[in-house]
Design a protein around this motif. Structure first.
Motif, PDB file in Angstrom:
ATOM      1  N   PRO A  20       0.820  -1.220   0.000  1.00 14.62           N
ATOM      2  CA  PRO A  20       0.000   0.000   0.000  1.00 14.62           C
ATOM      3  C   PRO A  20       0.846   1.258   0.000  1.00 14.62           C
ATOM      4  N   LEU A  21       1.988   1.197   0.702  1.00 15.77           N
ATOM      5  CA  LEU A  21       2.855   2.378   0.747  1.00 15.77           C
ATOM      6  C   LEU A  21       3.421   2.685  -0.631  1.00 15.77           C
ATOM      7  N   LEU A  22       3.832   1.639  -1.337  1.00 10.24           N
ATOM      8  CA  LEU A  22       4.373   1.827  -2.684  1.00 10.24           C
ATOM      9  C   LEU A  22       3.320   2.374  -3.628  1.00 10.24           C
ATOM     10  N   SER A  23       2.084   1.880  -3.499  1.00  7.52           N
ATOM     11  CA  SER A  23       1.029   2.295  -4.417  1.00  7.52           C
ATOM     12  C   SER A  23       0.646   3.747  -4.216  1.00  7.52           C
ATOM     13  N   THR A  24       0.892   4.276  -3.003  1.00  4.96           N
ATOM     14  CA  THR A  24       0.530   5.676  -2.755  1.00  4.96           C
ATOM     15  C   THR A  24       1.719   6.610  -2.894  1.00  4.96           C
ATOM     16  N   ALA A  25       2.920   6.080  -3.168  1.00  2.00           N
ATOM     17  CA  ALA A  25       4.108   6.927  -3.247  1.00  2.00           C
ATOM     18  C   ALA A  25       4.012   8.002  -4.311  1.00  2.00           C
ATOM     19  N   PRO A  26       3.599   7.679  -5.562  1.00  2.00           N
ATOM     20  CA  PRO A  26       3.500   8.721  -6.572  1.00  2.00           C
ATOM     21  C   PRO A  26       2.538   9.830  -6.181  1.00  2.00           C
ATOM     22  N   ALA A  27       1.391   9.444  -5.572  1.00  2.00           N
ATOM     23  CA  ALA A  27       0.411  10.449  -5.165  1.00  2.00           C
ATOM     24  C   ALA A  27       1.002  11.362  -4.103  1.00  2.00           C
ATOM     25  N   ALA A  28       1.769  10.777  -3.147  1.00  2.00           N
ATOM     26  CA  ALA A  28       2.369  11.581  -2.091  1.00  2.00           C
ATOM     27  C   ALA A  28       3.375  12.550  -2.694  1.00  2.00           C
ATOM     28  N   ASN A  29       4.210  12.067  -3.620  1.00  2.00           N
ATOM     29  CA  ASN A  29       5.201  12.920  -4.266  1.00  2.00           C
ATOM     30  C   ASN A  29       4.532  14.059  -5.010  1.00  2.00           C
ATOM     31  N   ALA A  30       3.440  13.757  -5.705  1.00  2.00           N
ATOM     32  CA  ALA A  30       2.729  14.782  -6.455  1.00  2.00           C
ATOM     33  C   ALA A  30       2.143  15.827  -5.525  1.00  2.00           C
ATOM     34  N   ALA A  31       1.658  15.369  -4.355  1.00  2.00           N
ATOM     35  CA  ALA A  31       1.075  16.302  -3.386  1.00  2.00           C
ATOM     36  C   ALA A  31       2.135  17.239  -2.826  1.00  2.00           C
ATOM     37  N   GLU A  32       3.355  16.749  -2.701  1.00  3.26           N
ATOM     38  CA  GLU A  32       4.444  17.552  -2.132  1.00  3.26           C
ATOM     39  C   GLU A  32       5.157  18.395  -3.196  1.00  3.26           C
ATOM     40  N   TRP A  33       4.924  18.090  -4.456  1.00  2.79           N
ATOM     41  CA  TRP A  33       5.628  18.808  -5.525  1.00  2.79           C
ATOM     42  C   TRP A  33       5.173  20.250  -5.614  1.00  2.79           C
ATOM     43  N   PRO A  34       6.077  21.220  -5.829  1.00  2.39           N
ATOM     44  CA  PRO A  34       7.533  21.040  -5.915  1.00  2.39           C
ATOM     45  C   PRO A  34       8.208  21.231  -4.557  1.00  2.39           C
ATOM     46  N   ALA A  35       9.119  20.332  -4.259  1.00  2.00           N
ATOM     47  CA  ALA A  35       9.855  20.389  -2.995  1.00  2.00           C
ATOM     48  C   ALA A  35      11.246  20.973  -3.191  1.00  2.00           C
TER      49      ALA A  35
END
Length: 330
Positions: A20-35
């Motif tokens: 589950p963590l892997l499947s949500t990683a792209p979404a988390a990165n997108a939410a934090e973009w741009p860092a």
């Protein structure tokens, strides 16, 4: 019943927990973009039209993105160096490319390229729209397009067009106009607009189709005479300059545009964020006025898919024109 070893059971449990963590990683990165800072590669030298546009948008995007936006000039090889810079960068949404649509619709016809113009680069936001202006030396006896056609017909094969790159639109629009008007001319190719314009103003080559941004200062100063613009309508920077359509040549109206491009594989949510921020920046009065001052118009809100269709159609038209003159890529 066979028992599963403890180590195997622990490994399986860990894997199930991580999925589950892997499947949500792209979404988390997108939410934090741009860092971190975002880079816009400009496939043109500092001070050129594309560089000016890039710096306008880089400044306007910093506030909504909350990060520094860096302009990275990678000029040369008709823009292909900039493309390679984009394709060699990580697909994490921190590198974009600003360049004309001709990088996909014209350059692959003019020279051998190592990228696929329809698979390797994706237009995500149209920034500017512009046409090509037919300009000439002010010493020409023709004062308008009708007189110019009469003059060229009276001197078949003795009048040349300068163009800003062999095999590019600046050359093929001359071919197109000649056929529509029944003219016979030669063509002289240069590496970019500045040297070509210098020879036109110097009287070495009498005519040229050029972008408004580079020719506009010379038109206004009287060093060049403008005859018509190949665009669907008159532009604010030259309100008295008629379109070719007004003068009886409705086929000469293709719109060139500059866009922000991405490589495939960048998270869609990141691309959407960058596109939305860019479209909002385009609507600010400062951006709109500065782009109009360059002889262009602010881009449309066309979708990535619509822009890609336009690129494909332009690519087909350009290829057809080049094949008709037996053009061979470099």
């Amino acid at each position: 019943m066979k028992r599963v070893p403890l180590i195997a059971r622990q490994t399986l449990a860990l894997a199930i927990a991580v999925v589950p963590l892997l499947s949500t990683a792209p979404a988390a990165n997108a939410a934090e973009w741009p860092a971190k800072p975002v880079r816009i590669i400009v496939a043109a030298p500092p001070g050129g039209t594309a560089d000016i546009v890039a710096r306008l948008f880089a400044h306007a995007l910093q506030s909504p993105l909350g990060q520094t936006v860096i302009v990275d000039n990678k000029a040369g090889a008709a823009g292909t160096i900039g493309v390679h810079g984009l394709l060699s960068a990580p697909r994490d949404g921190y590198t974009f490319l600003l360049i004309q649509k001709g990088i996909a619709s014209e350059v692959p016809h003019a020279m051998h390229v190592s990228y696929d113009p329809f698979k390797d680069i994706v237009p995500i936001a149209q920034l500017t729209r512009q046409g090509l202006v037919l300009v000439g030396h002010p010493g020409l006896p023709a004062k308008n397009l009708g007189e110019l056609i009469t003059y060229v017909k009276a001197n078949p094969g003795k009048v040349d067009y300068a163009n800003f790159g062999v095999g590019l639109r600046g050359q093929t629009i001359g071919v197109q106009f000649n056929r529509l008007a029944g003219l016979t001319t030669g063509t002289v190719s240069y590496k970019g607009s500045p040297p070509a314009l210098q020879d036109v103003m110097g009287g070495h080559v009498p005519l040229m189709f050029d972008g408004p941004a580079t020719s506009l200062p010379f038109i206004k100063s009287g060093k060049l005479r403008a005859f018509a613009i190949a665009y669907p309508k008159r532009i604010p920077a030259l309100p008295d300059l008629p379109t070719f359509a007004e003068l009886g040549f409705p086929d000469l109206k293709e719109v060139s545009w500059m866009a922000l491009w991405s490589a495939p594989g960048v998270p869609p949510a990141v691309v959407a964020k960058m596109r939305d921020a860019t479209l909002k920046a385009m609507q600010t009065p400062e951006i709109r006025q500065k782009i109009e001052d360059l002889g262009m118009e602010v881009g449309s809100p066309a979708t990535s898919e619509e822009l890609s269709v336009d690129v494909r159609e332009s690519y087909e038209r350009q290829g057809k024109l080049l094949r008709s003159i037996n053009f061979k890529p470099e």
